[in-house]
Structures are given as structure tokens and as C-alpha cells.
Write a protein that holds these residues in place. Structure first.
Motif, PDB file in Angstrom:
ATOM      1  N   THR A   2       0.844  -1.187  -0.092  1.00  0.00           N
ATOM      2  CA  THR A   2      -0.031  -0.036  -0.030  1.00  0.00           C
ATOM      3  C   THR A   2       0.839   1.208  -0.060  1.00  0.00           C
ATOM      4  N   ALA A  20      -7.047  13.596   5.673  1.00  0.00           N
ATOM      5  CA  ALA A  20      -7.098  12.117   5.504  1.00  0.00           C
ATOM      6  C   ALA A  20      -8.351  11.566   5.555  1.00  0.00           C
ATOM      7  N   GLN A  21      -9.502  11.887   6.504  1.00  0.00           N
ATOM      8  CA  GLN A  21     -10.659  11.273   6.251  1.00  0.00           C
ATOM      9  C   GLN A  21     -11.454  11.506   4.871  1.00  0.00           C
ATOM     10  N   VAL A  24      -9.956   9.447   2.198  1.00  0.00           N
ATOM     11  CA  VAL A  24     -10.240   7.862   2.313  1.00  0.00           C
ATOM     12  C   VAL A  24     -11.575   7.727   1.775  1.00  0.00           C
ATOM     13  N   ALA A  31      -9.638   2.912  -1.545  1.00  0.00           N
ATOM     14  CA  ALA A  31      -9.218   2.919  -0.239  1.00  0.00           C
ATOM     15  C   ALA A  31      -8.036   1.890   0.428  1.00  0.00           C
ATOM     16  N   THR A  35      -2.476   3.756   2.819  1.00  0.00           N
ATOM     17  CA  THR A  35      -2.543   3.676   4.369  1.00  0.00           C
ATOM     18  C   THR A  35      -2.615   5.481   4.348  1.00  0.00           C
ATOM     19  N   VAL A  36      -3.762   5.797   4.973  1.00  0.00           N
ATOM     20  CA  VAL A  36      -3.669   7.233   4.868  1.00  0.00           C
ATOM     21  C   VAL A  36      -3.650   7.684   6.528  1.00  0.00           C
ATOM     22  N   THR A 180      -7.271  12.957  -5.615  1.00  0.00           N
ATOM     23  CA  THR A 180      -8.056  11.514  -5.651  1.00  0.00           C
ATOM     24  C   THR A 180      -7.837  10.869  -6.895  1.00  0.00           C
TER      25      THR A 180
END
Length: 187
Positions: A2, A20-21, A24, A31, A35-36, A180
Motif C-alpha cells: 500500500t 486524511a478522512q 479515504v 482506499a 494507508t492514509v 484523488t
């Protein structure tokens, strides 16, 4: 393997966890390829997210309930494939802690701005997150910088109005739309 994306702000209470949220949430089914994480340059470990930022995260599809702040360390910065900071001062702090992270550290708005300015041919042949980050880092100097360098920063909304929190969340969300799309294209 990842790809690790790290968001950095000051207290790790508003901007970096929100970023970060939202990332994701925007990545959706993609996702798991990432790893965020988030951290703060002056964070105290273990604090919950600011309530106004929680509301904005939820509004944008994020899941803020499990967030606990953490202090940015050299090992955290070094482990990230891509570091997205709220402000240029945070970028400087990351680079100071982990000089080898220079080429993979951007402000959130800078990374989005550079991606927006690139032509499809600029990203031709890019097939992985490390290749994407390397290409954006290499081409960042070819993209016009804002007349006000502060345009690459995201204001700190901590202890400010709900309107300020909404504006900041929307700025982060807009920048992450482009980010994204680019990340999804290479996973």
C-alpha cells in the motif's frame, strides 16, 4: 504494497485529520490500496478531533470518530510516500525532520494545483503512486506559482467560526478532488 499518504498540520486536530478522512472517503473502493494517516508539528498525542472539524469531516463523508492526534516525528515523515501539508511552514517542518522527503512533500493545495495544470501527456506512462509523485515533483517547477504564495496554504480554523471551518473543509475537498483522481488512476 500500500502507498502511504501522510497529512500534516499543527495540532492534528482539524486540517490534517480532515484531509486524511476526506481522501479515504473519496477513494472509496480504492482506499485499501492506501494507508492514509495524519500528524501534527505541535500535536499532543491522543487528543480527539476538534468538534467543528468533526462536523465538516462528516459533511464530506469522512469518519472522524477514531481519530486521535499524534506528534509528527522523523520516522513518521520518512515512512510516507506522499506528504500533504496544510501550510508551507508544515512542509518546511517535514523536510527539516526528514530531508529525503523533500521531493514527496507538498502542501495539499500545491499538489492539487500542480496536478490541475498538467496535461495528460505529462502523466503518460505513470503506473504507480511513487512514479506519480516523482513526476509531479519533477514538473512542479514548470507550473506557474501563485502571485501570493499563501494561496498554497490552508488557513487554520481551530477555535474559529463554523463558516471558517466550512470554507477550510471545502478548500481541502476541492484540492483532494484532483489528488484523488490522480491516485486512483495509478492503482
Amino acid at each position: 504494497m500500500t502507498a502511504r499518504v501522510l497529512f500534516v498540520c499543527s495540532g492534528n486536530l482539524c486540517r490534517s485529520p480532515l484531509g486524511a478522512q476526506v481522501l479515504v472517503a473519496r477513494l472509496g473502493r480504492d482506499a485499501p490500496a492506501f494507508t492514509v494517516e495524519s500528524a501534527g508539528t505541535i500535536a499532543e498525542d491522543g487528543a480527539p478531533m476538534d468538534e467543528a472539524a468533526v462536523a465538516q469531516s462528516r459533511r464530506l463523508g469522512g469518519s472522524p470518530d477514531e481519530h486521535r492526534s499524534r506528534y509528527l516525528t522523523a520516522s513518521i515523515a520518512s515512512a510516507a510516500d506522499l506528504v500533504l501539508t496544510a501550510e508551507r511552514s508544515h512542509r518546511a517542518a517535514v523536510v527539516s525532520l526528514a530531508p529525503r522527503a523533500t521531493k514527496r512533500t507538498f502542501t495539499i493545495r500545491e499538489f492539487g494545483r500542480v496536478l490541475d495544470a498538467l496535461e495528460p501527456a505529462d502523466l503518460a506512462g505513470v503506473a504507480s503512486v511513487p512514479e506519480l509523485i516523482e513526476r509531479v515533483a519533477r514538473l512542479r517547477g514548470t507550473v506557474a506559482v501563485p502571485s501570493d504564495p499563501g494561496e498554497d496554504d490552508v488557513d487554520d480554523p481551530y477555535r474559529r467560526s463554523e463558516a471558517t471551518h466550512a470554507r477550510v473543509a471545502d478548500e481541502i475537498d476541492r484540492a483532494l478532488s484532483t489528488v484523488t483522481d490522480a491516485l486512483r488512476a495509478v492503482v
